[in-house]
Design a protein around this motif. Sequence first.
Motif, mmCIF file in Angstrom:
data_model
loop_
_atom_site.group_PDB
_atom_site.id
_atom_site.type_symbol
_atom_site.label_atom_id
_atom_site.label_comp_id
_atom_site.label_asym_id
_atom_site.label_seq_id
_atom_site.Cartn_x
_atom_site.Cartn_y
_atom_site.Cartn_z
ATOM 1 N N ARG A 331 0.832 -1.199 0.000
ATOM 2 C CA ARG A 331 0.000 0.000 0.000
ATOM 3 C C ARG A 331 0.870 1.254 0.000
ATOM 4 O O ARG A 331 1.903 1.321 0.670
ATOM 5 C CB ARG A 331 -0.906 0.008 1.218
ATOM 6 N N LEU A 334 -0.687 5.343 2.879
ATOM 7 C CA LEU A 334 -0.573 5.349 4.333
ATOM 8 C C LEU A 334 0.220 6.561 4.813
ATOM 9 O O LEU A 334 1.163 6.992 4.133
ATOM 10 C CB LEU A 334 0.138 4.080 4.811
ATOM 11 N N ASP A 352 6.734 -0.209 6.365
ATOM 12 C CA ASP A 352 6.856 -1.229 7.400
ATOM 13 C C ASP A 352 5.762 -2.258 7.125
ATOM 14 O O ASP A 352 5.139 -2.244 6.061
ATOM 15 C CB ASP A 352 6.757 -0.624 8.801
ATOM 16 N N THR A 353 5.528 -3.156 8.060
ATOM 17 C CA THR A 353 4.594 -4.246 7.797
ATOM 18 C C THR A 353 3.161 -3.768 7.568
ATOM 19 O O THR A 353 2.344 -4.495 6.992
ATOM 20 C CB THR A 353 4.609 -5.261 8.945
ATOM 21 N N ARG A 354 2.825 -2.529 7.998
ATOM 22 C CA ARG A 354 1.483 -1.991 7.726
ATOM 23 C C ARG A 354 1.194 -1.951 6.237
ATOM 24 O O ARG A 354 0.034 -2.033 5.805
ATOM 25 C CB ARG A 354 1.346 -0.574 8.268
ATOM 26 N N ASP A 357 -0.280 -5.345 2.028
ATOM 27 C CA ASP A 357 -1.713 -5.568 1.852
ATOM 28 C C ASP A 357 -2.010 -7.021 1.532
ATOM 29 O O ASP A 357 -2.889 -7.636 2.143
ATOM 30 C CB ASP A 357 -2.243 -4.678 0.727
ATOM 31 N N GLY A 370 -4.891 -7.302 3.863
ATOM 32 C CA GLY A 370 -4.340 -7.055 5.189
ATOM 33 C C GLY A 370 -4.506 -8.179 6.190
ATOM 34 O O GLY A 370 -4.113 -8.023 7.355
#
Length: 395
Positions: A331, A334, A352-354, A357, A370
């Motif tokens: 993604r 963000l 980062d890991t956020r 997706d 996610g």
Amino acid sequence: MDSGRVTDFLVEDGRIAATGLDLPAPAGAEAVDATGMLVSPGFVDTHRHTWQAGLRGMGPDISLATYLDLVLGTVGPRYRPEDVYTGTLAGALECLDAGITTLVDWNHIQHTPEHTAAAVDALKVSGIRAVFGYCSHKPELARRVQASMGGRVTMAMAPFGPEIAGEDVALDEWRIARELDLSVTVHMGGHGKESAARGLDFLRRNGFLGPRTSYAHGNHYTDEQLKLIAGSGGAIAVSPVVEMELGIGAPVTARARKAGVPTGLGADTVISGPGDMFSLMRADYAHMRLESDLTARDIFRAATEDGARVAAIDGVGTLETGSHADVVLLRTDLPGVAPVHDPVASVVLAMDTRAVDSVIVGGQFVKRDGRLLAPDVSTLLTTLAESAARVTASA
């Protein structure tokens, strides 16, 4: 991942069949809309003791000697096969959740054949593409384990010698690798200059210095020794955070690349470091820039294409036609990521890991929108916590 490039990918039978604009979709094919995302090859972790997932953060400020005493002397002997299974499965899912689709699992918790089988089974169940690093100097056991491989799990030899277990054991280990035509992943070059020199000399004298060999760490090799490894076709797995945190030595990425040695990145152990590739890329990039002019793109290659060379596994780490369809959708919408000016710089320096997706391995989703698709993740994590409490009691 070139700036401004928009393309389609056609996946058939688990591989990338074609790339280009406006590709026609075969009848019955699923169309996945990744508009606004970066499409990356899956990351390759070239050195991880995956079974240690339940020991996360136990040793943030310890030395290598303390780590070895904790793992090999205190906690490791308490592991039952079911603890190995739980830790390995949780560790492999952790990788997939963070976009790591290929893993070299250096498995040194093989107390019994049942422990070994538990680790292999966990890797198979997870859905990750794994190279299982097997530790044994008994050829009949190695052949049995090799016969148990299947699906996305293959086998490498993971010798303890010559720098840890000694040369007599190493002779058996390296001969088994040759007999079974296995690649080798070995801890070498991280135990001081004299040990590094002796170990390479042992390989040279016995004809074991060659390709499909990954040296974990390699911090104490001289530039000439690195050139020797490059000439033999070897590679180095760098674990930048753990190497610095445990006092093993400065990461060798810049010097190794200058000498012509392919380098990949590995988490090594979450006891003393992070388990995601974004943290590893940033740590190695920052250190590398102190002593070289290597770039963010060089570090991205270490996490993908060059990592595949270190793992000695074909068809991963790229999005080229014919490669395994191991793909990560990242993604870009963000805070802390947007806007994207340079896609590679965004991955290496901002994400980062956020941002992970969706993750695809062999053309199959293992994470989507996610969320990991593995069943009963919450139950697994509860079991992991119970296992960790038991093995670490009074540790």
